[in-house]
Design a protein around this motif. Structure first.
Motif, mmCIF file in Angstrom:
data_model
loop_
_atom_site.group_PDB
_atom_site.id
_atom_site.type_symbol
_atom_site.label_atom_id
_atom_site.label_comp_id
_atom_site.label_asym_id
_atom_site.label_seq_id
_atom_site.Cartn_x
_atom_site.Cartn_y
_atom_site.Cartn_z
ATOM 1 N N ASP A 209 0.805 -1.222 0.000
ATOM 2 C CA ASP A 209 0.000 0.000 0.000
ATOM 3 C C ASP A 209 0.838 1.272 0.000
ATOM 4 O O ASP A 209 0.290 2.376 0.099
ATOM 5 C CB ASP A 209 -0.971 0.005 1.185
ATOM 6 C CG ASP A 209 -0.248 -0.135 2.530
ATOM 7 O OD1 ASP A 209 0.998 -0.090 2.547
ATOM 8 O OD2 ASP A 209 -0.938 -0.304 3.555
ATOM 9 N N GLU A 281 -6.382 -2.562 -3.616
ATOM 10 C CA GLU A 281 -6.987 -1.272 -3.925
ATOM 11 C C GLU A 281 -8.127 -0.999 -2.953
ATOM 12 O O GLU A 281 -9.072 -1.787 -2.846
ATOM 13 C CB GLU A 281 -7.534 -1.257 -5.359
ATOM 14 C CG GLU A 281 -6.472 -1.391 -6.441
ATOM 15 C CD GLU A 281 -7.068 -1.374 -7.838
ATOM 16 O OE1 GLU A 281 -8.317 -1.290 -7.931
ATOM 17 O OE2 GLU A 281 -6.312 -1.462 -8.818
ATOM 18 N N ASN A 282 -8.007 0.120 -2.231
ATOM 19 C CA ASN A 282 -9.071 0.554 -1.313
ATOM 20 C C ASN A 282 -9.463 -0.547 -0.340
ATOM 21 O O ASN A 282 -10.641 -0.800 -0.072
ATOM 22 C CB ASN A 282 -10.301 1.022 -2.092
ATOM 23 C CG ASN A 282 -9.999 2.175 -3.020
ATOM 24 O OD1 ASN A 282 -9.248 3.098 -2.658
ATOM 25 N ND2 ASN A 282 -10.564 2.156 -4.217
#
Length: 459
Positions: A209, A281-282
């Protein structure tokens, strides 16, 4: 129309019940929600309250690191304050020993003293010591006899967690000296990082991340899980949408690697016909593409031996032009700083100091083996578990790799692991410094899995 006929027509008109979908697999669980320091403080506070001391109560803490003592002292004092015991903590500078604490506690007006030594041992956070009254009869003269009561011995331990381990591993500040420093002995402290619903098939670590700290990725037979440095579940993805493999293994087995630029996960379980590249992602793992070569490492590819928990005895490096060929199957691949380790099913291994030179044969290695730079000197260490089939308990050993044959010398460190079989090991940079931590994947006797974290402790 009869009632029976009307009821039959009504039932026929109702929609058919929806087909039941199988329940999703249980989510991976993390270590207990209550932090270890809070659980230990509560247990010690209960023991102290049970002896019914008179306020105020002095606290003296020794052992461990100053950071761990301060954090625990704050929590314990809070618990005792809520019981009306007016606690205060004696500073180590004023009372450098438990014996000196008794005199200081009396001088500062304490009516009771709690002396505790803190430590992290065998995956547990421990507090051991005693508690007693400090009141002295005026007519005792110069002698200071202890009151017969209240008094109690205190010995409490809770399962350590990543936060307690981080506090126990903080290094004391160093004063710069012109003379070269002697290398510090390696000392590893362990704690449970996370629990898994099923045994781990492979481990990998990398910064997925972009926060400067590695995440720990775990492949199980049917899913991929990603954990933070603190052991919290960050994301997971089921692989059951992939087509089944032609020759799955009885035990969970596969390969997992963190790819660079941008960071992605490549995962392949023998339960399925091909692997998958995933991106974080997210807070979710999303499939990007298929892979048709087994991801042994960021820049290494191989293939499975059909139906066996092993890889074929050839590894392709980089673009595939460079190949490492050995004489027998491989259970473990690891690479770090141009060094490569291939472990074979019989506990032997092929250690390459450079991919272009002939390997050094090793013996006595376990399937849970890895290369990683634990001390930040640029040279990776060799980590390996027990070569026995059913060790009790399993153990981890750490060797230098700057010699001709790493395992010919005494290990830098060795220690027992919790119950279970350790078949996978990975090193990770969980706090952004130069030294790497160790994460061991354990298959527990009850069929679940566990991630056990080993962090370097302060000398």
């Amino acid at each position: 129309m009869s009632r029976a006929l009307a009821a039959a027509l009504l039932l026929a008109a109702l929609p058919a019940p929806a087909a039941q979908t199988p329940a999703p697999p249980p989510a991976a669980t993390t270590a207990p929600a209550t932090p270890a320091l809070e659980r230990l403080a509560q247990a010690v506070a209960t023991d102290v309250r049970a002896m019914k001391p008179e306020a105020p109560v002095a606290l003296h803490l020794s052992g461990a690191t100053p950071e761990l003592r301060r954090a625990f002292g704050t929590l314990l004092a809070s618990r005792l304050a809520s019981a009306g015991l007016a606690p205060f903590v004696l500073e180590m500078l004023e009372a450098p020993s438990p014996e000196a604490a008794e005199t200081l506690a009396r001088e500062q007006g304490a009516r009771a003293l709690v002396r505790l030594s803190l430590s992290v041992e065998a995956g547990e956070l421990r507090a051991r010591g005693d508690a007693f009254g400090t009141w002295v009869n005026f007519w005792s003269g110069r002698t200071a006899p202890r009151a017969p009561s209240p008094a109690a011995a205190i010995a409490q331990a809770v399962e350590a967690d990543a936060a307690a381990l981080a506090l126990a591993a903080v290094e004391p500040p160093r004063t710069p000296t012109p003379a070269p420093e002697e290398p510090r002995p390696l000392r590893l402290l362990g704690a449970v990082l996370a629990r898994l619903p099923s045994p781990p098939a492979a481990l990998a670590a990398g910064d997925l991340d972009g926060d400067g700290k590695d995440e720990v990725a775990v492949l199980t037979a049917h899913a991929v899980h990603v954990f933070t440095a603190e052991g919290s579940l960050l994301a997971e993805r089921s692989l059951d949408m992939l087509p089944p493999g032609p020759a799955p293994t009885r035990e969970p087995f596969g390969a997992l690697a963190v790819l660079s630029g941008p960071p992605r996960l490549a995962a392949w379980s023998t339960r399925f016909a091909h692997g998958e590249v995933l991106t974080l992602e997210n807070g979710a793992l999303r499939g990007v593409s298929r892979i048709e070569a087994v991801p042994l490492g960021p820049d290494a590819r191989g293939s499975f031996v059909p139906g066996q928990t092993a890889f074929a005895p050839e590894v392709r490096l980089g673009t595939g032009e460079q190949r490492l060929a050995v004489t027998s199957r491989i259970t473990t691949f690891s690479a770090a700083n141009s060094r490569v380790l291939l472990v074979h099913p019989d506990g032997s291994a092929s250690f390459f100091s450079q991919p272009s030179v002939a390997p050094v044969p090793l013996s006595g290695l376990g399937a849970g083996s890895a290369l990683g730079d634990l001390d930040g000197d640029g040279t990776p260490e060799l980590l390996t578990t027990s070569p026995e089939l059913q060790p009790s308990p399993d153990a981890l050993r750490v060797f230098k790799t700057n010699g001709s044959e790493p395992t010919a010398h005494e290990p830098l460190w060795q220690g027992s692991l919790p119950s279970g079989r350790a078949l996978s090991v990975v090193t990770a940079n969980l706090d952004g410094d130069k030294r790497r931590e160790v994460v061991v994947g354990l298959t527990k006797p009850d069929g679940t899995g566990e991630l056990f974290l080993l962090r370097q402790g302060a000398p």
